[in-house]
Design a protein around this motif. Structure first.
Motif, PDB file in Angstrom:
ATOM      1  N   ASP A   1      -4.615   1.613  -5.690  1.00 37.79           N
ATOM      2  CA  ASP A   1      -3.750   1.992  -4.576  1.00 37.79           C
ATOM      3  C   ASP A   1      -3.550   3.505  -4.682  1.00 37.79           C
ATOM      4  O   ASP A   1      -2.749   3.989  -5.477  1.00 37.79           O
ATOM      5  CB  ASP A   1      -2.422   1.227  -4.677  1.00 37.79           C
ATOM      6  CG  ASP A   1      -1.470   1.575  -3.541  1.00 37.79           C
ATOM      7  OD1 ASP A   1      -1.816   2.448  -2.717  1.00 37.79           O
ATOM      8  OD2 ASP A   1      -0.379   0.972  -3.502  1.00 37.79           O
ATOM      9  N   ILE A   2      -4.316   4.245  -3.863  1.00 37.00           N
ATOM     10  CA  ILE A   2      -4.286   5.714  -3.918  1.00 37.00           C
ATOM     11  C   ILE A   2      -3.012   6.227  -3.233  1.00 37.00           C
ATOM     12  O   ILE A   2      -2.661   5.774  -2.132  1.00 37.00           O
ATOM     13  CB  ILE A   2      -5.523   6.319  -3.198  1.00 37.00           C
ATOM     14  CG1 ILE A   2      -6.844   5.734  -3.757  1.00 37.00           C
ATOM     15  CG2 ILE A   2      -5.504   7.839  -3.280  1.00 37.00           C
ATOM     16  CD1 ILE A   2      -7.220   6.181  -5.124  1.00 37.00           C
ATOM     17  N   ILE A   3      -2.331   7.168  -3.873  1.00 38.48           N
ATOM     18  CA  ILE A   3      -1.151   7.815  -3.263  1.00 38.48           C
ATOM     19  C   ILE A   3      -1.618   9.083  -2.545  1.00 38.48           C
ATOM     20  O   ILE A   3      -1.356   9.283  -1.376  1.00 38.48           O
ATOM     21  CB  ILE A   3      -0.100   8.170  -4.338  1.00 38.48           C
ATOM     22  CG1 ILE A   3       0.251   6.939  -5.196  1.00 38.48           C
ATOM     23  CG2 ILE A   3       1.129   8.812  -3.706  1.00 38.48           C
ATOM     24  CD1 ILE A   3       1.174   5.944  -4.572  1.00 38.48           C
TER      25      ILE A   3
ATOM     26  N   ASN B   1       0.860  -1.179   0.000  1.00 38.53           N
ATOM     27  CA  ASN B   1       0.000   0.000   0.000  1.00 38.53           C
ATOM     28  C   ASN B   1       0.902   1.237   0.000  1.00 38.53           C
ATOM     29  O   ASN B   1       1.493   1.587   1.012  1.00 38.53           O
ATOM     30  CB  ASN B   1      -0.933  -0.014   1.211  1.00 38.53           C
ATOM     31  CG  ASN B   1      -2.009   1.051   1.085  1.00 38.53           C
ATOM     32  OD1 ASN B   1      -1.832   2.047   0.373  1.00 38.53           O
ATOM     33  ND2 ASN B   1      -3.113   0.858   1.782  1.00 38.53           N
ATOM     34  N   ASP B   2       1.001   1.880  -1.169  1.00 41.76           N
ATOM     35  CA  ASP B   2       1.948   2.986  -1.333  1.00 41.76           C
ATOM     36  C   ASP B   2       1.314   4.341  -1.022  1.00 41.76           C
ATOM     37  O   ASP B   2       0.099   4.505  -1.103  1.00 41.76           O
ATOM     38  CB  ASP B   2       2.452   2.995  -2.785  1.00 41.76           C
ATOM     39  CG  ASP B   2       3.257   1.739  -3.109  1.00 41.76           C
ATOM     40  OD1 ASP B   2       4.449   1.724  -2.820  1.00 41.76           O
ATOM     41  OD2 ASP B   2       2.651   0.770  -3.616  1.00 41.76           O
TER      42      ASP B   2
ATOM     43  N   GLU C   1      -7.432   3.073   2.307  1.00 37.07           N
ATOM     44  CA  GLU C   1      -8.378   2.678   1.272  1.00 37.07           C
ATOM     45  C   GLU C   1      -9.328   1.615   1.817  1.00 37.07           C
ATOM     46  O   GLU C   1      -8.887   0.683   2.498  1.00 37.07           O
ATOM     47  CB  GLU C   1      -7.632   2.097   0.051  1.00 37.07           C
ATOM     48  CG  GLU C   1      -6.821   3.104  -0.744  1.00 37.07           C
ATOM     49  CD  GLU C   1      -5.348   3.127  -0.337  1.00 37.07           C
ATOM     50  OE1 GLU C   1      -5.057   2.725   0.820  1.00 37.07           O
ATOM     51  OE2 GLU C   1      -4.514   3.533  -1.158  1.00 37.07           O
TER      52      GLU C   1
ATOM     53  N   VAL D   1      -1.772   7.998   1.488  1.00 35.29           N
ATOM     54  CA  VAL D   1      -3.108   7.423   1.716  1.00 35.29           C
ATOM     55  C   VAL D   1      -2.968   5.917   1.949  1.00 35.29           C
ATOM     56  O   VAL D   1      -2.518   5.180   1.073  1.00 35.29           O
ATOM     57  CB  VAL D   1      -4.057   7.701   0.522  1.00 35.29           C
ATOM     58  CG1 VAL D   1      -5.376   6.946   0.699  1.00 35.29           C
ATOM     59  CG2 VAL D   1      -4.313   9.196   0.373  1.00 35.29           C
TER      60      VAL D   1
END
Ligand SMILES: [Ca+2]
Ligand SMILES: [Ca+2]
Length: 473
Positions: A176-178, A160-161, A167, A164
């Motif tokens: 995978d929201i940055i 999980n990058d 999620e 954020v």
């Protein structure tokens, strides 16, 4: 972090001849010139027999986010009518990611429609932004007026990058929201009908049009103090600078996307704005350097005065731009210009290199190579002009509206139209038709080349075409 050296290296790789090159943003490079040196792409294909078709992927029912290809992933913007996740139902904007090699679906980012409805987020238009990919992160504009940074590999990398981490959906098919920068909340933008900007970057700065415009009355501008253009740090998602030179003079919406390039030794971001003017800024500081009115002073909106929807192209210190109107407004008179962007101030007169007024309203972006410029218009004409003088060599009638842009790949021009035809034309001062294929439904997008394949999208399908490929039926 992308240094100038790595940016230069990327540019060299992207402009190298041969088959190996991604297409990591709208226009391929920050200058937005619709050209590629790639060779060996098919000039004929057959959707019925599968000849030269590598794969096909199903999209929603309307797709306006032009494909980009980077890091083995193809991304496009569409709507939610090809429902892939029953937990995310209803009308939504959708960014879909597919494996470049096989067309296999990887992940999608979906966004519910804004509660304010069609004033800001038109039904079923989906996501109409092309992502920008840098160092494994994709940046795009959602239908909710957000700039969204996502990991190109999603959760396929089992990480999980980004900042954020909370999620709600973290499966292989989920984004995978940055980070997310909400242009409605953060800078008060009121996008007219849909925010659609395809971001561009210089170093750590990401540039995006806010889409700020009129409300449904087409008279009132609810947010005249909101900027047209913003710069956000692409690593942190924080606002760095903003500019509002337009104020309350927005004719309608703001749907043009910015370009970046070195002009007279100065790194500039160039953006066409809602009053029909094009403006150039010092890229890092946001200092305004010049502005140019793309409409004759005696023109009157909406009959003869136009907005600008096409993207400016930067080529050897000159900016090339066409004006036009929302396709909903139909056909009309248009203008194309070459602008000397080394000048400063109001350069409408002093910066004029040439003006071509035989073009109709256009929402297409230019392709430039070997002293020739190709410009398409919404009335269905493709124009080939002399780059230095703007004098026409030839005009080709496609007999259908052109929404996309001519794409010059090697020595072949590819151009799609509303009838679903993709026409292939020989690059040169003399018109020569190579072939014409129908894609089954309207081709609003621009065909793009990447790594030996041609990616062509119609309303609801994405095709990867390659010489010698055979799609098994
Ligand atoms: Ca990840
Ligand atoms: Ca994340």
């Amino acid at each position: 972090m992308m240094t100038r050296t790595s940016a230069l290296l990327m540019l060299l790789v992207a402009t190298g001849t041969g088959l190996s090159a991604d297409w990591p943003m709208w226009g391929g490079t920050p200058s937005r010139n619709m050209v590629s040196p790639m060779t060996g792409l098919p000039t004929t294909w057959d959707l019925k027999t599968g000849k030269n078709v590598k794969w096909v992927a199903e999209l929603g029912s309307q797709s306006y986010g032009n494909p980009v290809v980077a890091g083995g992933v193809v991304m496009i913007g569409t709507n939610n009518e090809a429902l892939r996740d029953p937990r995310q139902p209803g009308d939504r904007g959708v960014l879909m990611a597919f494996r470049e090699a096989t067309g296999e679906f990887m992940w999608q980012a979906t966004f519910e429609k804004l509660a304010s409805g069609r004033a800001n987020d038109w039904p079923f238009q989906g996501i109409a932004s092309s992502p920008l990919v840098i160092d494994g992160t994709a940046y795009f504009t959602s239908n909710r007026g957000q700039i969204v940074a996502v990991d190109l590999q999603g959760f396929h990398d089992n990480e999980n990058d980004g900042p954020v981490k909370d999620e709600k959906l973290t499966g292989k098919n989920d984004p995978d929201i940055i980070w997310i920068f909400d242009m409605l909340e953060e800078v008060g933008a009121f996008p007219h009908n849909l925010a659609n900007c395809s971001p561009v970057a210089d170093g750590d700065l990401l540039y995006c049009s806010t889409g700020n415009g009129q409300d449904e009355s087409h008279v009132n501008i609810p947010s005249p103090k909101a900027p047209s253009l913003i710069a956000v740090n692409r690593l942190t998602g924080k606002l760095v600078w903003e500019d509002n030179s337009v104020g309350d003079r927005i004719l309608h919406g703001q749907w043009s996307t910015p370009a970046v390039g070195d002009i007279g030794g100065v790194r500039q971001v160039v953006h066409a704005q809602g009053d029909g003017w094009v403006r150039g800024y010092e890229a890092q500081s946001g200092k305004k350097l010049w502005e140019f009115d793309t409409n004759p002073k005696d023109s009157v909106w909406p009959k003869t005065r136009n907005e600008v929807i096409s993207t400016p192209v930067i080529y050897e210190n000159v900016v090339y731009i066409t004006n036009g109107q929302d396709p909903e407004h139909g056909e009309g008179v248009g203008h194309a210009y070459a602008i000397d962007a080394t000048r400063r101030g109001d350069i409408t007169t002093a910066g004029l290199v040439w003006h071509f007024d035989k073009i109709r309203r256009s929402i297409s972006t230019a392709a430039i190579k070997d002293g020739l410029i190709y410009l398409a218009d919404f009335s269905g004409f493709l124009h080939c002009l002399d780059l230095k003088t703007g004098k026409p060599y030839w005009t080709h009638d496609m007999f259908a509206a052109i929404w996309g842009s001519p794409m010059l790949i090697g020595d072949k021009i590819y151009l799609g139209d509303e009838d679903g035809d993709v026409t292939v034309i020989e690059h040169g001062k003399t018109f020569k038709l190579v072939s014409e294929q129908n894609m089954g439904s309207s081709v609003y997008a621009t065909p793009v080349p990447a790594n030996g394949a041609l990616f062509v999208m119609n309303r609801n399908q994405l095709y990867a075409l390659a010489e010698g490929a055979q799609l098994r039926k």
